[in-house]
Design a protein around this motif. Sequence first.
Motif, short mmCIF file in Angstrom:
data_model
loop_
_atom_site.label_atom_id
_atom_site.label_comp_id
_atom_site.label_asym_id
_atom_site.label_seq_id
_atom_site.Cartn_x
_atom_site.Cartn_y
_atom_site.Cartn_z
N GLY A 264 -3.15 2.39 26.86
CA GLY A 264 -2.13 1.85 26.88
C GLY A 264 -1.19 2.52 25.42
N GLU A 265 -1.82 2.61 24.23
CA GLU A 265 -0.54 2.20 23.21
C GLU A 265 -0.23 3.63 22.91
N ILE A 266 0.78 3.81 22.19
CA ILE A 266 1.56 4.70 21.82
C ILE A 266 1.26 5.16 20.17
N ILE A 267 1.29 6.53 20.23
CA ILE A 267 0.70 7.43 19.37
C ILE A 267 1.79 8.52 18.98
N GLU A 268 2.26 8.14 17.42
CA GLU A 268 3.22 8.96 16.87
C GLU A 268 2.51 9.81 16.04
N LEU A 269 3.09 10.79 15.51
CA LEU A 269 2.67 11.97 14.45
C LEU A 269 4.02 12.14 13.68
N PHE A 270 4.01 11.64 12.23
CA PHE A 270 4.87 11.98 11.76
C PHE A 270 4.37 13.16 10.66
N LYS A 271 5.93 14.24 10.60
CA LYS A 271 5.36 14.79 9.01
C LYS A 271 5.99 14.57 8.46
N LEU A 272 6.01 15.46 7.40
CA LEU A 272 6.81 15.67 5.64
C LEU A 272 7.59 16.60 5.98
N ASP A 273 9.16 15.71 5.28
CA ASP A 273 10.66 16.38 5.08
C ASP A 273 9.86 18.21 5.05
N ASN A 274 10.79 18.80 4.60
CA ASN A 274 10.57 20.27 4.67
C ASN A 274 10.12 20.45 2.99
N ASN A 275 11.37 20.14 2.49
CA ASN A 275 10.68 19.90 1.37
C ASN A 275 9.70 19.37 0.21
N SER B 118 -11.23 17.90 11.72
CA SER B 118 -10.52 17.66 10.23
C SER B 118 -8.88 17.66 9.82
N GLY B 119 -8.05 17.98 11.20
CA GLY B 119 -7.00 18.48 11.02
C GLY B 119 -6.26 16.96 11.30
N LEU B 120 -6.82 16.22 11.97
CA LEU B 120 -6.25 14.81 12.75
C LEU B 120 -6.76 14.34 11.41
N LYS B 121 -8.00 13.96 11.03
CA LYS B 121 -8.98 12.76 10.26
C LYS B 121 -7.40 12.84 8.42
N LYS B 122 -7.55 14.56 8.21
CA LYS B 122 -6.98 14.65 7.29
C LYS B 122 -5.27 14.05 7.60
N ALA B 123 -4.51 13.65 8.74
CA ALA B 123 -3.09 13.17 8.86
C ALA B 123 -3.99 11.87 8.64
N ILE B 124 -4.38 11.45 9.59
CA ILE B 124 -4.53 9.73 9.42
C ILE B 124 -4.70 9.38 8.08
N LYS B 125 -5.23 10.50 7.18
CA LYS B 125 -5.42 9.75 5.90
C LYS B 125 -4.68 10.16 4.96
N LYS B 126 -3.62 11.07 5.45
CA LYS B 126 -2.08 11.23 4.98
C LYS B 126 -0.94 9.69 5.31
N GLN B 127 -1.80 8.87 6.43
CA GLN B 127 -0.92 8.06 6.66
C GLN B 127 0.31 8.44 7.51
N LEU B 128 0.42 9.93 7.90
CA LEU B 128 0.90 10.45 9.12
C LEU B 128 1.25 9.72 10.60
N VAL B 129 0.01 9.63 10.73
CA VAL B 129 -0.52 8.40 12.30
C VAL B 129 -0.57 7.00 12.23
N PHE B 130 0.44 7.02 13.60
CA PHE B 130 1.04 5.73 13.58
C PHE B 130 0.18 5.47 14.66
N VAL B 131 0.09 3.90 15.65
CA VAL B 131 -0.57 3.22 17.00
C VAL B 131 0.30 2.21 16.74
N ASN B 132 1.41 2.22 17.85
CA ASN B 132 2.36 0.97 18.51
C ASN B 132 2.78 1.13 16.83
N GLY B 133 3.32 1.54 16.42
CA GLY B 133 4.24 1.59 14.61
C GLY B 133 3.76 1.43 14.11
N LYS B 134 2.10 0.92 14.05
CA LYS B 134 1.68 0.44 12.49
C LYS B 134 0.65 2.41 12.26
N ILE B 135 0.64 2.08 10.67
CA ILE B 135 -0.14 3.02 9.56
C ILE B 135 -1.32 3.31 11.04
#
Length: 287
Positions: free
Chosen positions: A60-71, A33-50
């Motif tokens: 072989g893909e590169i999966i990146e997880l981003f987080k919002l700025d602290n503020n 559920s946490g992963l799905k929320k992150a994907i829907k919030k556009q915080l997960v990128f695969v090969n540089g794309k949302i």
Amino acid sequence: MILSEKHKVPILKKTIRLQEYGVGIFKTLPTKSGLKKAIKKQLVFVNGKIASTALYIKGGEIIELFKLDNNLEKKQFIFPLEVLFEDDYLAIVYKPAGILVSGNSFATIDNALTQNLTKSTKFDTVRPRPVHRLDYPTSGLLLVGKTNSCILALNKLFENKEIQKTYHAISIGKMERNGEINLPVENKEAFTEYEVLQSVFSKRFGSLNLVKLQPKTGRKHQLRRHLFSIENPILGDQDYFIENLILKGKGLYLHASHLEFTHPFTKEKISITKELPKKFRKIFPSL
């Protein structure tokens, strides 16, 4: 946004949906559920794309997880909680009636956990998260995971029915001393065992019963639906009730009173009980 974690997918034998493959690959996203929320919030990128929930991973893909700025991160909900057990892996807290465990609301137990619990020192520490739910009007014990591996392990214990949960409720009407309710909930198998511990006469309700409940499955509103199905609804229930037998203003008389399981890491037996709320004892003074 700030890059939080990165993962390279190894060679796979067959394609798999990202929301299936990605569970557990990031220490800060231990649940599906946490992963799905992150994907829907556009915080997960695969090969540089949302990424999207419909995306399939081939290898072989590169999966990146981003987080919002602290503020921009979610503020803490300042709400003192009673902590009945805590170590570096997990905690058990008391959830009062009348508050959500999690969800879109700001005032949730989930948002209050960080300020009530000590951060784990383990390498895969994450923000503390509840691993199961209690209804908004239900009080009682709530199990919380503090590390990625522990959250996954506790979910597995629930899946294998290795966590024993006991509830107490006050029901309306005459009941058999004990019994079993095997009735599907939302087309899914649901099973509950019950035992009537005490009964008292009531002018308004005829009979009120202190009932011990042990659900063997975890369906939405299972206990409330099951007792209603045998015409013994829980006192104070505003959703599952018999006409003219509704108690308003006192809340729901359902309490998650006991949790028992083997700690997935220390292997000690955890057995925690929370006494019944005062409103129960007003009806059953001998408690």
